[in-house]
Motif scaffolding. Sequence first.
Motif, PDB file in Angstrom:
ATOM      1  N   UNK A 114     -20.098  36.829  41.992  1.00 54.93           N
ATOM      2  CA  UNK A 114     -21.108  37.769  41.635  1.00 54.93           C
ATOM      3  C   UNK A 114     -22.143  36.763  41.439  1.00 54.93           C
ATOM      4  N   UNK A 115     -22.248  35.623  40.669  1.00 48.63           N
ATOM      5  CA  UNK A 115     -23.870  35.161  40.673  1.00 48.63           C
ATOM      6  C   UNK A 115     -24.279  35.217  41.737  1.00 48.63           C
ATOM      7  N   UNK A 116     -23.811  34.225  42.521  1.00 44.30           N
ATOM      8  CA  UNK A 116     -24.051  33.935  43.285  1.00 44.30           C
ATOM      9  C   UNK A 116     -24.954  34.510  44.740  1.00 44.30           C
ATOM     10  N   UNK A 117     -23.852  36.025  45.265  1.00 40.02           N
ATOM     11  CA  UNK A 117     -24.399  36.791  45.890  1.00 40.02           C
ATOM     12  C   UNK A 117     -25.955  37.260  44.577  1.00 40.02           C
ATOM     13  N   UNK A 118     -25.260  37.852  43.502  1.00 40.90           N
ATOM     14  CA  UNK A 118     -26.226  39.158  42.978  1.00 40.90           C
ATOM     15  C   UNK A 118     -28.029  37.519  42.743  1.00 40.90           C
ATOM     16  N   UNK A 119     -27.188  37.090  42.976  1.00 42.78           N
ATOM     17  CA  UNK A 119     -29.090  36.031  43.176  1.00 42.78           C
ATOM     18  C   UNK A 119     -29.889  35.898  44.341  1.00 42.78           C
ATOM     19  N   UNK A 120     -29.056  36.293  45.575  1.00 40.08           N
ATOM     20  CA  UNK A 120     -29.635  36.600  47.123  1.00 40.08           C
ATOM     21  C   UNK A 120     -30.347  37.913  46.965  1.00 40.08           C
ATOM     22  N   UNK A 121     -29.093  38.827  46.680  1.00 42.12           N
ATOM     23  CA  UNK A 121     -29.791  40.030  46.488  1.00 42.12           C
ATOM     24  C   UNK A 121     -31.196  40.442  45.868  1.00 42.12           C
ATOM     25  N   UNK A 122     -31.192  40.051  44.714  1.00 39.04           N
ATOM     26  CA  UNK A 122     -31.915  40.064  43.806  1.00 39.04           C
ATOM     27  C   UNK A 122     -33.181  39.402  44.529  1.00 39.04           C
ATOM     28  N   UNK A 123     -33.093  38.529  44.947  1.00 37.81           N
ATOM     29  CA  UNK A 123     -34.091  38.172  45.672  1.00 37.81           C
ATOM     30  C   UNK A 123     -34.517  38.700  46.763  1.00 37.81           C
ATOM     31  N   UNK A 124     -33.672  39.402  47.834  1.00 36.68           N
ATOM     32  CA  UNK A 124     -33.930  40.256  48.931  1.00 36.68           C
ATOM     33  C   UNK A 124     -34.845  41.426  47.880  1.00 36.68           C
ATOM     34  N   UNK A 125     -34.225  41.741  46.889  1.00 39.06           N
ATOM     35  CA  UNK A 125     -35.002  43.377  46.565  1.00 39.06           C
ATOM     36  C   UNK A 125     -36.479  42.251  45.401  1.00 39.06           C
ATOM     37  N   UNK A 126     -36.296  41.219  45.879  1.00 38.98           N
ATOM     38  CA  UNK A 126     -37.914  41.179  44.904  1.00 38.98           C
ATOM     39  C   UNK A 126     -38.237  40.780  43.418  1.00 38.98           C
ATOM     40  N   UNK A 127     -36.793  40.973  43.791  1.00 39.60           N
ATOM     41  CA  UNK A 127     -36.293  40.324  41.784  1.00 39.60           C
ATOM     42  C   UNK A 127     -36.578  39.426  41.631  1.00 39.60           C
ATOM     43  N   UNK A 128     -37.125  38.813  40.230  1.00 35.21           N
ATOM     44  CA  UNK A 128     -36.541  37.667  39.593  1.00 35.21           C
ATOM     45  C   UNK A 128     -35.217  37.261  39.470  1.00 35.21           C
ATOM     46  N   UNK A 129     -34.955  35.865  39.778  1.00 34.74           N
ATOM     47  CA  UNK A 129     -33.499  35.367  41.028  1.00 34.74           C
ATOM     48  C   UNK A 129     -32.808  34.607  39.592  1.00 34.74           C
ATOM     49  N   UNK A 130     -34.364  34.327  38.340  1.00 38.19           N
ATOM     50  CA  UNK A 130     -33.317  32.448  37.963  1.00 38.19           C
ATOM     51  C   UNK A 130     -32.486  32.721  36.620  1.00 38.19           C
ATOM     52  N   UNK A 131     -32.100  34.411  36.604  1.00 41.02           N
ATOM     53  CA  UNK A 131     -30.934  34.557  35.973  1.00 41.02           C
ATOM     54  C   UNK A 131     -30.247  34.198  36.790  1.00 41.02           C
ATOM     55  N   UNK A 132     -29.216  35.174  37.673  1.00 44.70           N
ATOM     56  CA  UNK A 132     -28.096  33.990  38.203  1.00 44.70           C
ATOM     57  C   UNK A 132     -28.468  32.867  38.927  1.00 44.70           C
ATOM     58  N   UNK A 133     -29.973  32.399  38.973  1.00 41.89           N
ATOM     59  CA  UNK A 133     -29.644  30.787  39.029  1.00 41.89           C
ATOM     60  C   UNK A 133     -29.654  30.001  38.031  1.00 41.89           C
TER      61      UNK A 133
END
Lengths: 263, 227, 55, 271
Positions: free
Chosen positions: B181-200
């Motif tokens: 969950x955290x890994x995939x959502x980090x990458x999809x947030x990055x793809x959408x330009x959203x901040x990724x610090x949370x899931x990482x």
Amino acid sequence: MKRVQRGEVAIPTSITRRLWAFFHRLASPRYFYELAGKLVPWLGWGTVLLLAAGLYGGLWFAPADYQQGDAYRIIFIHVPAAWMSLFVYVLMAGAGFIGLVWRIKIADVVAKTCAPIGASFAFLTLCTGSLWGKPMWGTYWVWDARLTSELILLFLYLGYIALESAIEDRRTAARASSVLALVGVVNIPIIHYSVDWWHTLHQGPTVFKLGGPSISLDMLVPLLLMTLAFKLFFFTMLLVRARTEVLEREANSAWVRETVTSQ
Amino acid sequence: MSGTGPLGAAGAVLRRDLTLFFRHRSDIINPLLFFIIVVTLVPLGVGPEESTLRVMAPGVVWVAALLAAMLSLEGIFRSDFDDGSLEQLVISPQPLALLVLAKVFAHWLVSGLPLVVLGPVLGASLFLPDRAMGTLVLSLLLGTPILSLIGAIGVALTVGVQRGGVLLSLLVLPLYIPVLIFGASAVSSAAAGLPVIGPLALLGALLALALTLAPLGAAAALRISLS
Amino acid sequence: MTSFHEFIHMGGFAFYVWTSYAIFALIFAWNVFQPLFHQRRVRERLARRSRGMPR
Amino acid sequence: MGRFRPGAETDRFGIRIAASGNGVHVTLCRPGRRPCIWLHLATAGTVADKATVDDRPEIAALARRAPRLEARALECVRNDRVLFHDLDAALEPGQVLQVEGPNGCGKTSLLRILCGLSLPGAGEVYWGDAPLPEVRAEYYEALAYVGHRHGVKGELTPIENLRFHRALAGGTPDRVPGDALAHLGLEGFEDVPCRTLSEGQRRRVALARLLMTRRPLWILDEPLTALDRSGVAVVEGLIRDHARSGGMVMITTHQAIRLEGCVLGRLRLGG
């Protein structure tokens, strides 16, 4: 009795000694077998009474919900089953821990017999959840945070049961599955949090308040009755299964041969 | 110096396992091929349109990485159990948890790290935007050790069971879900330009938890499986 | 609930409510009877075994 | 293929991959610093190998605790069959105890219980008058166990197997891998992957481990299987020397072993 100063609680040693003696004796399989045998009828009738009261209260007596009409009556089995599935897993992990650390055979027996009952509760929760979802959300399965967590809990149960039955030696199986249950119980809050986090990330928080801002009393009472009924039912069937397991494990001992052939 | 201490022993275990892995290449290559094949299956199944694949890319790469990591878990204890050197590890005076950590690290170097390297390549094949590549590598770098560590507990529990492969996946996959969950959502947030610090950050927390608890759990599980 | 008809009808959700309670009854029945049958089978097996080799 | 000399200074930065006779080793060289071996896939003859031990302290004195293995009222149940019940045994320095019994009587189970690998159904194992779980680390510093599955990695060469075992076992090094293998009659096979060796030779590599570190207590599970006459003689010599210098040996075997001048106890298991 020692004079008790204010603020200092002196538990008379006789009680602690008797309590310790009780637990100590409980560890002996024969005593557990007989004690369980005496308890089962009482717990059984208690369950039947509570179930009757709960079902009557929930299905007949409680008013329809202003939002969902009568569809909400499924909560009287959905919610208690959900609570019980989690409670049984934690109990299983606790019993496993006791069996692992203090090597008490009865704890292993309790841990092993908890699993199928807990799994059936989890399965019941999923079925009633999806049947309830149809009228409310329009589809039988929706990746709701709680339902997804419950599905994962069911997988944890199935993993536990599969490991327990895969290992031949009974004692090794009990200890290995206790470790798995402990790892599982550490992961349950993590899984629950991550699924909630994942759910809110994708679909936003679903505003679902049980029966309006505050649940009315005549809905709450049947719910509590049903929860108690489920708990009592669980302990009854736990003791029944545990007695069989004790018979199998102590098959070589004389008292088992005697009780088995006496009937 | 009367013989090597715990760290020396852990280093020896690490060197030995790496030597064994490199002399028995198929154990390393197969999971990587599996990783590539699974990812290439998705476009064939879902259709080659860029729009659909782009949305699915993070999830597909992560699910494939997770399955490939789980496929290679058997290699941690299986061969040692078969020829009896696992017993030598258990009765060595060194702390077993440290030796298990060394074995898991060796396994990760050989199976997890290549996934990290291959990830971006396969992500690109699914039209993953370039800005997400960095996060993909970082999330895999944080995630794959957790998969190896948690998987080590599962393998330690099922090492005594014949044909433990399917049982292993049933035990381990539910525990992999938070990492996915955290890994995939980090990458999809990055793809959408959203901040990724949370899931990482959450992945990092899971890694810290796994690093401290998993070796102890796996060591206890090993002692139990061998008894 | 006033009438028995309304009780059966469940405000239009009869199918969902009663299916849920049917599954509930099934699972509880399984939980009750499977252990009892299992216990009887175990008792018989142990009885046969202990009669087979009286110590 | 130059032989690798540790400690030689290098001035250039780089990773040198040298394929020597028995495999590949990758060396990370940094200017002005000793090259550190990053990935050491095979070992050329490095200086560390030549450690020789001149004095031979009394083996029994090595154990921190008074070396005495004792089992009290041990019981072992394997899937509802009681293998042995209420079993007592004791082993003192200088003694050899042979466990006998028909197949399946629980010899291996007893040895595994004494090694602390598996838990007894009832009873307790004592090492130096302390229950095993409490002195587990000390006990494992004093124990050398060669089980039925001897634990030799097929992919590694005998030298690598022994070197790994020495690093794992720690303790005071005794013989150098080369000597230990020579003692067991494996000259010329040092650098051959063990999978190409015969079962008897692999058993000898496992037994060579006993010579790698000095351990007061040996527990050997059927060490003579697959050994030819000369192998059996060598092993009997090992046991005799070990017992004479104050060590303790517990052994299960079906062949009669000739141990002149040693206290040979027998423990009968199973009907």
